[in-house]
Design a protein around this motif. Sequence first.
Motif, PDB file in Angstrom:
ATOM      1  N   PRO A  98      -3.247 -18.611  -1.298  1.00  0.00           N
ATOM      2  CA  PRO A  98      -4.525 -18.415  -1.914  1.00  0.00           C
ATOM      3  C   PRO A  98      -4.067 -17.963  -3.496  1.00  0.00           C
ATOM      4  N   GLN A  99      -4.919 -18.706  -4.576  1.00  0.00           N
ATOM      5  CA  GLN A  99      -4.735 -18.096  -5.916  1.00  0.00           C
ATOM      6  C   GLN A  99      -5.869 -17.140  -6.298  1.00  0.00           C
ATOM      7  N   GLU A 100      -5.719 -16.659  -7.462  1.00  0.00           N
ATOM      8  CA  GLU A 100      -6.638 -15.488  -7.861  1.00  0.00           C
ATOM      9  C   GLU A 100      -8.016 -16.037  -7.520  1.00  0.00           C
ATOM     10  N   ILE A 101      -8.866 -15.105  -7.436  1.00  0.00           N
ATOM     11  CA  ILE A 101     -10.165 -15.066  -7.497  1.00  0.00           C
ATOM     12  C   ILE A 101     -10.631 -15.361  -8.633  1.00  0.00           C
ATOM     13  N   PHE A 102     -11.739 -16.129  -9.046  1.00  0.00           N
ATOM     14  CA  PHE A 102     -12.362 -16.122 -10.166  1.00  0.00           C
ATOM     15  C   PHE A 102     -13.748 -16.673 -10.415  1.00  0.00           C
ATOM     16  N   LYS A 103     -14.349 -16.220 -11.520  1.00  0.00           N
ATOM     17  CA  LYS A 103     -15.918 -16.592 -11.920  1.00  0.00           C
ATOM     18  C   LYS A 103     -15.814 -17.882 -12.697  1.00  0.00           C
ATOM     19  N   GLU A 104     -16.934 -18.812 -12.658  1.00  0.00           N
ATOM     20  CA  GLU A 104     -16.845 -19.847 -13.347  1.00  0.00           C
ATOM     21  C   GLU A 104     -17.131 -19.471 -14.750  1.00  0.00           C
ATOM     22  N   ARG A 157     -12.795  -5.464   0.127  1.00  0.00           N
ATOM     23  CA  ARG A 157     -12.977  -6.856  -1.014  1.00  0.00           C
ATOM     24  C   ARG A 157     -12.513  -6.067  -2.370  1.00  0.00           C
ATOM     25  N   TYR A 167      -6.148 -11.990   0.990  1.00  0.00           N
ATOM     26  CA  TYR A 167      -6.682 -12.326   2.349  1.00  0.00           C
ATOM     27  C   TYR A 167      -6.268 -13.969   2.693  1.00  0.00           C
ATOM     28  N   GLY A 223     -20.921 -15.680  -6.685  1.00  0.00           N
ATOM     29  CA  GLY A 223     -20.427 -16.769  -7.681  1.00  0.00           C
ATOM     30  C   GLY A 223     -18.891 -16.837  -8.104  1.00  0.00           C
ATOM     31  N   TYR A 224     -18.117 -16.140  -7.142  1.00  0.00           N
ATOM     32  CA  TYR A 224     -16.814 -16.381  -7.042  1.00  0.00           C
ATOM     33  C   TYR A 224     -16.075 -17.223  -6.475  1.00  0.00           C
ATOM     34  N   PHE A 225     -15.147 -17.811  -6.829  1.00  0.00           N
ATOM     35  CA  PHE A 225     -14.661 -19.116  -6.381  1.00  0.00           C
ATOM     36  C   PHE A 225     -12.944 -18.867  -6.223  1.00  0.00           C
ATOM     37  N   GLN A 226     -12.095 -19.627  -5.516  1.00  0.00           N
ATOM     38  CA  GLN A 226     -10.738 -19.386  -5.422  1.00  0.00           C
ATOM     39  C   GLN A 226     -10.130 -20.775  -5.042  1.00  0.00           C
ATOM     40  N   PHE A 227      -9.147 -20.909  -5.619  1.00  0.00           N
ATOM     41  CA  PHE A 227      -8.197 -21.978  -5.183  1.00  0.00           C
ATOM     42  C   PHE A 227      -7.131 -21.650  -4.186  1.00  0.00           C
ATOM     43  N   VAL A 228      -7.065 -22.569  -3.091  1.00  0.00           N
ATOM     44  CA  VAL A 228      -6.201 -22.274  -2.165  1.00  0.00           C
ATOM     45  C   VAL A 228      -5.112 -23.547  -1.953  1.00  0.00           C
ATOM     46  N   ASP A 229      -3.772 -23.531  -1.770  1.00  0.00           N
ATOM     47  CA  ASP A 229      -2.964 -24.349  -1.640  1.00  0.00           C
ATOM     48  C   ASP A 229      -2.482 -24.412  -0.155  1.00  0.00           C
TER      49      ASP A 229
END
Lengths: 256, 331
Positions: B193-199, B12, B73, A162-168
């Motif tokens: 990469p930006q911070e990891i998040f949960k919706e 992780r 990562y 359920g985790y996501f990440q934005f990447v530029d």
Amino acid sequence: MKILVCMKQVPQKDAPLKLNENGTWIREDVSYEVNEPDAYALEEALRQKEKHTGEVVVITSGPPRAQQVLREALAKGADRAIHLEDSAFVGLDAFNTAKAFAAAIKGEQFDLIFTGLQSDDYGYAQTGVILAELLGWPHATIIMQIEKNDGGIRVKRELEAGYFQFVDMPLPAVLTIQSGINKLRYATLIGIKQAKNKPLRKVALAEVQSAIGENLQKIERLYVPQKTKKTEHIEGAPGEIAKKIVDKLRNELRVL
Amino acid sequence: MPDTILVVVEQREGKLNRVSWETITAGQAIAAATGWALEAAVAGANSSAIAAEVAGKKVAKMYAVESAKLEPYTPDAFSAALKQLMAAKSPRLVLMPHTYQVRDFVPKLATAMGRAVISDCIGFRYENGKLLFTRQMFQGKLAADVSFGSDGPWFATFQNGAFRGDKAEAGASAAPVETVSVEIADGVIRNKPQEIFKEAKQTVDLTQAEIIVAVGRGIKEQKNIEIAKQLADALGADLAASRPICDSGWLPMDRQIGSSGQTVAPKLYLALGISGAIQHIVGMKGSRTIIAVNKDSEAPIFEIADFAVVGNLFDIVPPLIEEVKKAKAAS
């Protein structure tokens, strides 16, 4: 934006598969369809083009039957297609498939290359990432969103649990697209008509032969998996089946 | 020098991803079959704690591959760092868990070395001196034994659950840990990469459910979800789905079971019209009892079902709802 979408034709999901004589691959006489994750990749490319203008090119490899996925893509709005046409392409591993694609698009200037996140037949989930490495481009996998920004693009990667990440990332780049990123469109009648006049370039095996080599992984045998679990079949008319299931829920599983 | 197997465990958020223990078990099993030595490695900005944890297992050596550039990562940094480790240690076989992160960088790493990855394996065979890896094909309908066609290093990744993590053998004494500092030049890392998040949305927790009624493609249309819901209500069960149902928006994403959704182990898992693609099965195969209803007798879900009903769910579910209601009323 100029976008290339890699697409694959795979056996239909509920098609019964038969092994060939050597037990190394399936027999050809099944129904085929577009690999579902690739359909989402195509849809995303069409949406990006609608937003930013540009061109969508689709590419596949395989025998003449594989042209169907290209025709469908053209009918949905892709501008042109490339078909690496030979049944020998079916047996290539991901490394050689990516090498053949890289050879076939030499001279093209794409901003983005999309693939589905994996195929429903091999399921290696590698061709896109390998292609990126061969081209020397950055990549990101399992993408759920793509936004253009100043330096290139910002993508949303799906991670596990359920985790996501934005990447530029800068362009050009390769992205593998997650199913469900968008809602698929249907081809319109006009689209199907127009598709007939859109350019489709055929690439023969001989044209890319020098780029590919021996497979780095080989299927020694393909077989129906051995069952590890004892399965009890519940049979009868629907009403009887329902009664039998409830009996099990009650007396064996004790969940009722 | 004997041939070496190298297991690369996954870090992780500063912790060991538990699935790595399964890969250690796999490595120990292959080492036992082949007589090859087993070593392990972890990559990160600071991996000494994880290195020490893994060094307690039965491995000959543990490498802590370190560079500040490995955090956060990125596929570019991981590929560059591990390529240096491979060049220095020349393992014959490299094993990793088939996680999203590994999928993101290992094909790049192998390609950079002109090698291949046999991905998502569920087992191995060692026959007449030849190492074969077993993997599912065609969404689990068929299996294949796959061999490598080049020199090492060979790369293979194992599917979640293919080996038992709790069977990883401890060593008689802690293995020596070697810190391997790697150089990652400026400009190698292209992604930011930006911070990891949960919706931020309410999440249905299916992991605690005792009974789950799950629907797949066989439900055909959104309006048909209703009969599955009625069955779930009658059973006091939670409703869940395979990925395509959630992709279509017929049920919210937080009801998805599988590799990209939740992993569950209820007392009863009732699968309606689910074919049983690998990505779904990894999320529910731990269920105590699995009942599957599917019209395709060759659907892979039947491979793991305790009870199989080959038939049309639209014929079977309505009388089942009635029978469940009757049984509930009688009790």
